[in-house]
Design a protein around this motif. Structure first.
Motif: not given
Length: 121
Positions: A52-63
């Motif tokens: 339910s949470y969007r994370g990762g390098f493209k979003r510039k936030r941790y998973h």
């Protein structure tokens, strides 16, 4: 953190909480060897990515990760210490609240934490 098998292509890493570190002398009779060999292994409680949470390098936030419920056969496992890539400090998402749904009652699979009851995650 450890590398996941190739067939698990959603995320390259698996995350766990170490419950216990063990050392045993074992005899592997399958290969015809009767001499005890030392074996070290970890007993871990696994996390999964929070879908339910969007994370990762493209979003510039941790998973964001969450514990796997005990009803899942992969919730706990043994892990070779050589598979561990890195230890990490996880920051709890206090705003997400607490739960008693993942493990039934008190469990040795749940480590005690300050501010939580004996049956809470």
């Amino acid at each position: 953190m450890y590398l996941t098998p190739q067939e698990d292509a959603l995320h390259p890493f698996g995350y766990t909480q170490i419950i216990g570190v063990f050392h045993a002398d074992v005899v592997n009779t399958a290969d015809g060897n009767s001499k005890p060999q030392s074996m070290e292994f970890l007993w871990v409680r696994r996390y999964r990515l929070d879908s339910s949470y969007r994370g990762g390098f493209k979003r510039k936030r941790y998973h964001r990760i969450e514990f796997i419920p005990q009803s899942d056969p992969d919730a706990f496992r043994f892990l070779n210490p050589d598979e561990v890539i890195q230890g990490a400090h996880l920051i709890p998402a206090f705003a997400s609240g607490r739960t008693t749904e993942l493990l039934s009652g008190e469990s040795i699979g749940r480590l005690p934490r300050d501010g939580l009851e004996a049956d809470e995650d």
